[in-house]
Scaffold this active site. Structure first.
Site, short mmCIF file in Angstrom:
data_model
loop_
_atom_site.label_atom_id
_atom_site.label_comp_id
_atom_site.label_asym_id
_atom_site.label_seq_id
_atom_site.Cartn_x
_atom_site.Cartn_y
_atom_site.Cartn_z
N GLU A 65 0.82 -1.21 0.00
CA GLU A 65 0.00 0.00 0.00
C GLU A 65 0.86 1.27 0.00
O GLU A 65 1.71 1.44 0.88
CB GLU A 65 -0.94 0.01 1.21
CG GLU A 65 -1.88 1.21 1.24
CD GLU A 65 -2.93 1.12 2.31
OE1 GLU A 65 -3.42 2.16 2.75
OE2 GLU A 65 -3.26 -0.01 2.74
N LYS B 218 -7.54 -0.24 11.40
CA LYS B 218 -6.90 -0.75 10.19
C LYS B 218 -5.66 0.07 9.89
O LYS B 218 -4.62 -0.46 9.47
CB LYS B 218 -7.88 -0.71 9.03
CG LYS B 218 -7.37 -1.40 7.75
CD LYS B 218 -6.67 -0.45 6.80
CE LYS B 218 -6.25 -1.17 5.53
NZ LYS B 218 -5.48 -0.29 4.61
N ASP C 2 3.34 -14.39 12.35
CA ASP C 2 1.96 -14.70 11.96
C ASP C 2 1.11 -13.44 12.07
O ASP C 2 0.60 -13.11 13.14
CB ASP C 2 1.41 -15.80 12.87
CG ASP C 2 0.04 -16.29 12.46
OD1 ASP C 2 -0.61 -15.64 11.61
OD2 ASP C 2 -0.40 -17.33 12.98
N HIS D 63 -2.32 10.72 0.03
CA HIS D 63 -2.43 9.32 -0.36
C HIS D 63 -2.50 9.19 -1.88
O HIS D 63 -1.86 8.32 -2.47
CB HIS D 63 -3.66 8.71 0.29
CG HIS D 63 -3.81 7.24 0.01
ND1 HIS D 63 -3.04 6.29 0.65
CD2 HIS D 63 -4.62 6.56 -0.83
CE1 HIS D 63 -3.38 5.09 0.22
NE2 HIS D 63 -4.34 5.23 -0.68
#
Length: 428
Positions: A83, A267, A283, A381
């Site tokens: 991202e 998030k 993990d 962004h």
């Protein structure tokens, strides 16, 4: 080894020049440089031994976040992520923390839980006390299964017994083994212990054991980070730092009270944490599961971070969350790039790795809140997203920077627009 994590003008170098700089900075060997430079750092034969039905390998960009000072130590942070804006935002926010000393971190002991589900118990309250009365015998049996862990100072430390009287399947006991797993993530260790004590628990309770499995809600294995930024270091061309601080706190409060906002807020935190977890072969799914479950611990899904003003008007941010990471076992020991990531970080314990992870998550959260509280998330962004669009359109070399600049200047970042501009340029 002392380094400077600021990496001035790093973004303006080519990937080869960046790697050359990092090689000298960290003293990387030729073999370590080759892992980063050459395609196929993970040999196919090793990949085939890691999981089932392997037919190839999947690679993501591997980058370094700069400017991090954690507990007084300069650090470069390896991040594996697709991202745009994640690495840039984390690095810039880390830079803003430097005048006040960077990030301060701490953590609890590396305690994991194994759950043993016991059904068919007619006297659950009595059975619970029977398990607790024989706690020492249960702990001794669990520890007999991992002498190496015992020798390293770890092992089963305690048990808890939870009673569920009115489950749809009748009364149920769930016994928790509390295990210090040291520098392991701990899944295999605690699962083995749970399997070992199951027959004894059946004997003590008269019930039947069903599941024997770890819990990914590692609420006893917490990592914490703090930062502090003076208002003047948050000044922009359009906003005063005092305004930015008020906006950040308002944005945080929105996430604290509204689960729809909290999901996106958290998030963003994981945008910083997951890439480090992936880079070190840990993990990330276990970390994600524990993080979101922990965000509900008060009966309401909310923010994993807090943002406040101190008495001097400085912005202070904190994070505390489960961080079940390991330095031994699994892909962390198998994958050559995971080993290189740990070498770059210079960590000595799994607890230290967890503290670094939450510091990156806190930085990433600040980057998102600062953008939301000022120009909005899209301005910065989309400028970075434009590079992906330009690459997808086929731009290469000098075309790439030209095309990104044209789309950003016109605030029109679209695939069809990129293709049209590229055709126009090539036609000229």
């Amino acid at each position: 080894m002392s380094i400077d994590s600021r990496l001035p003008d790093f973004r303006n170098l080519s990937p080869a020049k960046r790697l050359e700089h990092v090689q000298h900075l960290l003293g990387l060997s030729a073999e370590e440089v080759a892992l980063l430079r050459d395609a196929g750092a993970l040999p196919l034969e090793i990949a085939d031994g890691m999981i089932e039905n392997v037919i190839g390998k999947f690679e993501l960009p591997y980058a370094l976040a700069s400017n991090f000072r954690i507990n007084g130590r300069e650090m470069l942070i390896p991040l594996v992520v697709e991202e745009p804006s994640v690495v840039a935002a984390a690095s810039f926010m880390a830079k803003l923390t430097r005048p006040a000393g960077g990030f301060q971190t701490s953590s609890s002991a590396p305690l994991m839980r194994a759950q043993v589900q016991i059904i068919g118990v007619s006297d659950p309250y009595n059975a619970r006390l029977s398990l607790l009365r024989n706690k020492d015998e249960i702990i001794t049996l669990a520890n007999s299964k991992d002498q190496l862990l015992n020798s390293l100072g770890g092992g089963c430390r305690d048990i808890e017994v939870h009673t569920f009287i009115d489950s749809p399947r009748g009364p149920m006991l769930v016994a928790h083994l509390i295990v210090d797993v040291r520098d392991a993530m701990g899944a295999n260790t605690v699962n083995t212990m749970a399997e070992a004590v199951a027959p004894l628990m059946e004997q003590l309770t008269g019930g039947k054991v069903r599941l024997r499995i770890l819990s990914n809600l590692a609420d006893l294995r917490l990592a914490r980070a703090q930062l502090r930024i003076a208002p003047e270091h948050l000044d922009t061309a359009e906003y005063k730092g005092t305004e930015v601080i008020e906006g950040v706190i308002d944005a945080y409060t929105f996430a604290a009270i509204d689960p729809y906002r909290a999901a996106t807020h958290n998030k963003g935190i994981m945008n910083g944490i997951d890439p480090l977890v992936v880079a070190t072969g840990n993990d990330w799914r276990a970390v994600e599961a524990g993080a979101h479950a922990y965000a509900c611990r008060n009966g309401h899904y909310g923010s994993l971070t807090t943002w406040e003003k101190d008495r001097e008007g400085h912005l202070v941010g904190t994070i505390e969350m489960p961080m079940p990471l390991g330095l031994v076992g699994g892909a962390t020991k198998t994958h050559p790039l995971a080993q290189l990531s740990l070498r770059i970080l210079g960590v000595k314990s799994a607890q230290e790795l967890g503290e670094i992870a939450v510091a990156v998550g806190l930085a990433q959260n600040l980057g998102a809140l600062r953008a939301l509280a000022t120009e909005g998330i899209q301005r910065g962004h989309m400028a970075l997203h434009a590079r992906n669009i330009a690459l997808s359109a086929g731009a290469r070399g000098d075309e790439l920077d030209w095309l990104v600049k044209r789309m950003v200047e016109t605030r029109d970042v679209r695939a069809d627009r990129a293709e049209a501009l590229l055709r126009e340029k090539r036609g000229q």
